[in-house]
Design an enzyme around this catalytic site. Structure first.
Site, PDB file in Angstrom:
ATOM      1  N   PHE A   1      37.095  42.892  32.367  1.00  0.00           N
ATOM      2  CA  PHE A   1      37.216  42.527  33.784  1.00  0.00           C
ATOM      3  C   PHE A   1      38.694  42.508  34.137  1.00  0.00           C
ATOM      4  O   PHE A   1      39.463  41.711  33.596  1.00  0.00           O
ATOM      5  CB  PHE A   1      36.593  41.162  34.106  1.00  0.00           C
ATOM      6  CG  PHE A   1      36.719  40.847  35.582  1.00  0.00           C
ATOM      7  CD1 PHE A   1      35.789  41.321  36.486  1.00  0.00           C
ATOM      8  CD2 PHE A   1      37.818  40.145  36.072  1.00  0.00           C
ATOM      9  CE1 PHE A   1      35.928  41.084  37.856  1.00  0.00           C
ATOM     10  CE2 PHE A   1      37.970  39.905  37.441  1.00  0.00           C
ATOM     11  CZ  PHE A   1      37.011  40.375  38.329  1.00  0.00           C
TER      12      PHE A   1
ATOM     13  N   ASP B   1      46.462  41.910  29.746  1.00  0.00           N
ATOM     14  CA  ASP B   1      46.052  41.251  30.989  1.00  0.00           C
ATOM     15  C   ASP B   1      45.780  39.784  30.665  1.00  0.00           C
ATOM     16  O   ASP B   1      44.726  39.428  30.152  1.00  0.00           O
ATOM     17  CB  ASP B   1      44.803  41.928  31.569  1.00  0.00           C
ATOM     18  CG  ASP B   1      44.326  41.250  32.866  1.00  0.00           C
ATOM     19  OD1 ASP B   1      44.812  40.149  33.188  1.00  0.00           O
ATOM     20  OD2 ASP B   1      43.446  41.831  33.533  1.00  0.00           O
TER      21      ASP B   1
ATOM     22  N   LYS C   1      46.606  34.292  38.668  1.00  0.00           N
ATOM     23  CA  LYS C   1      45.893  33.012  38.663  1.00  0.00           C
ATOM     24  C   LYS C   1      46.815  31.790  38.543  1.00  0.00           C
ATOM     25  O   LYS C   1      47.398  31.396  39.545  1.00  0.00           O
ATOM     26  CB  LYS C   1      44.805  33.039  37.586  1.00  0.00           C
ATOM     27  CG  LYS C   1      43.721  34.070  37.939  1.00  0.00           C
ATOM     28  CD  LYS C   1      42.390  33.808  37.282  1.00  0.00           C
ATOM     29  CE  LYS C   1      41.302  34.662  37.921  1.00  0.00           C
ATOM     30  NZ  LYS C   1      40.835  35.790  37.154  1.00  0.00           N
TER      31      LYS C   1
HETATM   32  C1  LIG Z   1      40.699  37.164  37.734  1.00  0.00           C
HETATM   33  C2  LIG Z   1      41.151  38.292  36.883  1.00  0.00           C
HETATM   34  C3  LIG Z   1      41.711  39.456  37.444  1.00  0.00           C
HETATM   35  C4  LIG Z   1      41.776  39.693  38.940  1.00  0.00           C
HETATM   36  O1  LIG Z   1      42.542  38.771  39.615  1.00  0.00           O
HETATM   37  P1  LIG Z   1      42.380  38.625  41.222  1.00  0.00           P
HETATM   38  O2  LIG Z   1      43.474  37.692  41.624  1.00  0.00           O
HETATM   39  O3  LIG Z   1      41.013  38.055  41.446  1.00  0.00           O
HETATM   40  O4  LIG Z   1      42.515  39.989  41.788  1.00  0.00           O
HETATM   41  C5  LIG Z   1      42.170  40.437  36.587  1.00  0.00           C
HETATM   42  N1  LIG Z   1      42.092  40.293  35.248  1.00  0.00           N
HETATM   43  C6  LIG Z   1      41.552  39.198  34.678  1.00  0.00           C
HETATM   44  C7  LIG Z   1      41.515  39.095  33.199  1.00  0.00           C
HETATM   45  C8  LIG Z   1      41.039  38.165  35.465  1.00  0.00           C
HETATM   46  O5  LIG Z   1      40.474  37.101  34.895  1.00  0.00           O
END
Ligand SMILES: *Cc1c(COP(=O)(O)O)cnc(C)c1O
Length: 427
Positions: A145, A232, A274
């Protein structure tokens, strides 16, 4: 007898009527937050066990972060980067020192930061590795994700996220997560690979933690094959898993955790979002060293709000809170206590199969089909009992409270969870 329409119903109806249906929220309408607590419009108090998908690691409305927002908002909010502003430079120096990279490219949402990393990796491939135009490949993992943009859903294998949204962006190869052999095999058979984009712990997929040596092996393989290791850490980073970053491994980050060669799996590109915001104002960032970041030239990438003064002030305060309040250490300690308590319960449980996770990023697996409503029903019952959590992938419930929680509060939460789960046990 007329049934009473509650405030909660009114807000939910309004949202349902006028808001796009791109989420399926638990039926609670929140109105106030402080630390680990939330209150709904009826005045009922809850423990937050989701933390806005780990964006609120520092707790709701942290006074120092809110103060930073207010102070900056009264001075200067937005210039765009057509001009310099007096907040971005100091922030860039602060965040790069904090995480041990040469340079930062600031964006707003997580998905935008992932898009940024993809563009940097592709251009780096052309300029530094000599990959022909439009041939660059990026390796990703099954169950990933990384956000919701058109390109990002192109390499998702979640049919809900993907179906009907094609045509898809080419240039991605998907392999299993936590499978170093698969990575080695794809690296040795394809010469056009520029990057390996990976979540150190898969969050949305259901909190899958790889083998202890996986990330170090990833780093080594990427290094050997001249491929960028792109981590990520939008969900796992910023103390959530008990270290400043999940790529820190088991280093406790007391002082200069980063770059400790025996634990750190150094990414070439680090993606944050986040909790970089402290749950206050959207901020994301891509960090890399000169040789990688310098491929981006004026006009090639950017965002009107990226690097704005409020974002810079908020993110600086949010990162200071993480260090000042030792949130990584607290997450590590409370996470262990939480999993111990859950494992004790699971010994005699039919409804919960297992608990897994790291630090305060945990999940329990419910002993029922992912298509059943059991995990949802448990979350509804948890809500009634004063704790907010959300199922992910049907029968998995993620437990991720703010990292400012105390041990006493954690044990109160464990009591609520166990009491609630007990009512779902057969017999
Ligand atoms: C939440 C998340 C995203 C996307 O972030 P948004 O601010 O919602 O666009 C990307 N990668 C990971 C691992 C996430 O948990």
């Amino acid at each position: 007898m007329a049934t009473e329409i509650t405030l909660t119903d009114q807000f939910i109806d309004l949202e349902h009527e006028r808001g796009a249906h791109n989420y399926h929220p638990l039926p609670v309408v929140l109105d106030k937050g402080e630390g680990v607590y939330l209150w709904d419009v009826e005045g009922k108090k809850y423990f937050d066990f989701l933390s806005a998908y780990s964006a609120v690691n520092q707790g709701h409305c942290h006074p120092k972060i809110v103060q930073a927002l207010q102070d900056q908002a009264q001075q200067l909010c937005l210039t765009s980067r057509a001009f310099h502003n007096s907040a971005f430079g100091p922030f860039a120096a602060f965040i790069t020192t904090y995480f041990g990279f040469d340079k930062v490219l600031p964006m707003n949402s997580g998905a935008e930061a992932v898009e940024t990393a993809i563009k940097i990796a592709r251009k780096w491939g052309v300029k530094k590795k000599g990959i022909p135009q439009e041939q660059a490949q990026i390796v990703v993992c099954h169950g990933n994700f990384h956000g919701r943009t058109t390109t990002i859903i192109s390499f998702s294998d979640d049919q809900v996220a993907r179906k009907d949204f094609g045509p898809y962006t080419p240039g991605f190869i998907s392999i299993p997560h936590n499978d170093i052999k698969a990575l080695e095999s794809v690296f040795s058979t394809n010469k056009n690979i520029v990057g390996f984009l990976v979540e150190p712990i898969q969050g949305e997929a259901g909190i899958f933690t790889p083998d202890e040596d996986y990330l170090r092996n990833v780093q080594q393989l990427c290094n050997d094959h001249e491929v960028l290791f792109i981590a990520d850490e939008i969900q796992t980073g910023i103390a959530r898993t008990g270290s400043l970053l999940a790529v820190c491994g088991n280093c406790s980050c007391e002082s200069s955790c980063l770059r400790q060669p025996d634990t750190f799996a150094a990414p070439d590109i680090l993606i944050l979002g986040k909790a970089l915001s402290g749950g206050v104002y959207p901020v994301s960032a891509v960090l890399a060293n000169h040789d990688v970041m310098d491929v981006i030239q004026p006009g090639e990438h950017g965002s009107t709000f990226g690097g704005n003064p409020i974002a810079a002030a908020v993110a600086t305060a949010a990162l200071n809170v993480v260090k000042d309040e030792s949130l990584a250490q607290n997450a590590r300690k409370l996470g262990q206590l939480f999993r111990n308590a859950m494992n004790e319960y699971i010994k005699n449980s039919d409804i919960v199969t297992l608990v897994r996770g790291k630090g305060l990023l945990n999940a329990i697996v419910i002993n029922d089909s992912p298509d059943s409503g059991t995990a949802w029903n448990i979350c509804m019952a948890l809500k009634e009992n004063g704790l907010l959590a959300k199922p992910t992938h049907g029968n998995i419930i993620r437990f991720a409270p703010p990292l400012v929680m105390s041990e006493d509060e954690l044990f109160s939460c464990v009591d609520i969870i166990i009491k609630t789960l007990s009512t779902f046990e057969p017999n």
